[in-house]
Design a protein around this motif. Structure first.
Motif, PDB file in Angstrom:
ATOM      1  N   UNK A  59      47.258  48.838  48.286  1.00  0.00           N
ATOM      2  CA  UNK A  59      46.576  49.939  48.947  1.00  0.00           C
ATOM      3  C   UNK A  59      45.791  50.828  47.902  1.00  0.00           C
ATOM      4  N   UNK A  60      45.970  50.327  46.554  1.00  0.00           N
ATOM      5  CA  UNK A  60      45.308  51.082  45.626  1.00  0.00           C
ATOM      6  C   UNK A  60      44.220  50.021  44.878  1.00  0.00           C
ATOM      7  N   UNK A  61      43.737  49.073  45.619  1.00  0.00           N
ATOM      8  CA  UNK A  61      42.604  48.029  45.102  1.00  0.00           C
ATOM      9  C   UNK A  61      41.998  47.807  46.352  1.00  0.00           C
ATOM     10  N   UNK A  62      40.496  47.676  46.159  1.00  0.00           N
ATOM     11  CA  UNK A  62      39.554  47.594  47.205  1.00  0.00           C
ATOM     12  C   UNK A  62      38.496  46.742  46.963  1.00  0.00           C
TER      13      UNK A  62
ATOM     14  N   UNK B 202      49.477  39.026  51.463  1.00  0.00           N
ATOM     15  CA  UNK B 202      48.622  38.403  51.254  1.00  0.00           C
ATOM     16  C   UNK B 202      48.810  37.835  49.636  1.00  0.00           C
ATOM     17  N   UNK B 203      48.647  36.631  49.176  1.00  0.00           N
ATOM     18  CA  UNK B 203      48.669  36.211  48.142  1.00  0.00           C
ATOM     19  C   UNK B 203      50.123  36.149  47.359  1.00  0.00           C
ATOM     20  N   UNK B 204      51.208  36.169  48.133  1.00  0.00           N
ATOM     21  CA  UNK B 204      52.458  36.350  47.549  1.00  0.00           C
ATOM     22  C   UNK B 204      53.199  35.083  47.968  1.00  0.00           C
TER      23      UNK B 204
ATOM     24  N   UNK C  59      45.072  46.182  51.198  1.00  0.00           N
ATOM     25  CA  UNK C  59      46.030  46.055  52.017  1.00  0.00           C
ATOM     26  C   UNK C  59      45.808  46.030  53.666  1.00  0.00           C
ATOM     27  N   UNK C  60      44.586  46.346  53.798  1.00  0.00           N
ATOM     28  CA  UNK C  60      43.852  46.377  55.201  1.00  0.00           C
ATOM     29  C   UNK C  60      43.094  44.883  55.480  1.00  0.00           C
ATOM     30  N   UNK C  61      42.268  44.984  54.269  1.00  0.00           N
ATOM     31  CA  UNK C  61      41.339  43.378  54.368  1.00  0.00           C
ATOM     32  C   UNK C  61      42.384  42.188  54.545  1.00  0.00           C
ATOM     33  N   UNK C  62      43.263  41.997  53.673  1.00  0.00           N
ATOM     34  CA  UNK C  62      43.965  40.962  53.619  1.00  0.00           C
ATOM     35  C   UNK C  62      45.449  40.941  54.483  1.00  0.00           C
TER      36      UNK C  62
END
Length: 72
Positions: free
Chosen positions: A49-52, A66-68, A59-62
């Motif tokens: 949620x701190x990366x766009x 995601x990626x985990x 957090x919304x886009x993926x």
């Protein structure tokens, strides 16, 4: 003394980060012709949620998780 900063989303295990550090340290030392002991790796970890990108929070886009894959 090379200092390598790695920015990534939170969620990787200590084992994954250790494997990455070993690989990147070995390659950096070889390429830069320095002792492995001189190579420093710093992780900057971010909540999704701190990366766009592309104008949307990851957090919304993926979506959550995601990626985990393989980190739990």
């Amino acid at each position: 003394m090379p200092i390598i900063t790695v920015k990534l989303a939170k969620g990787r295990t200590a084992e994954q980060k250790q494997q990455f550090v070993e690989a990147i340290t070995k390659e950096a030392a070889k390429t830069l012709q320095v002792n492995e002991e001189w190579v420093t790796v710093i992780f900057d970890e971010y909540n999704r949620e701190n990366w766009a990108s592309g104008g949307q929070l990851h957090s919304i886009k993926f979506g959550e998780g995601f990626g985990r894959a393989g980190t739990e």
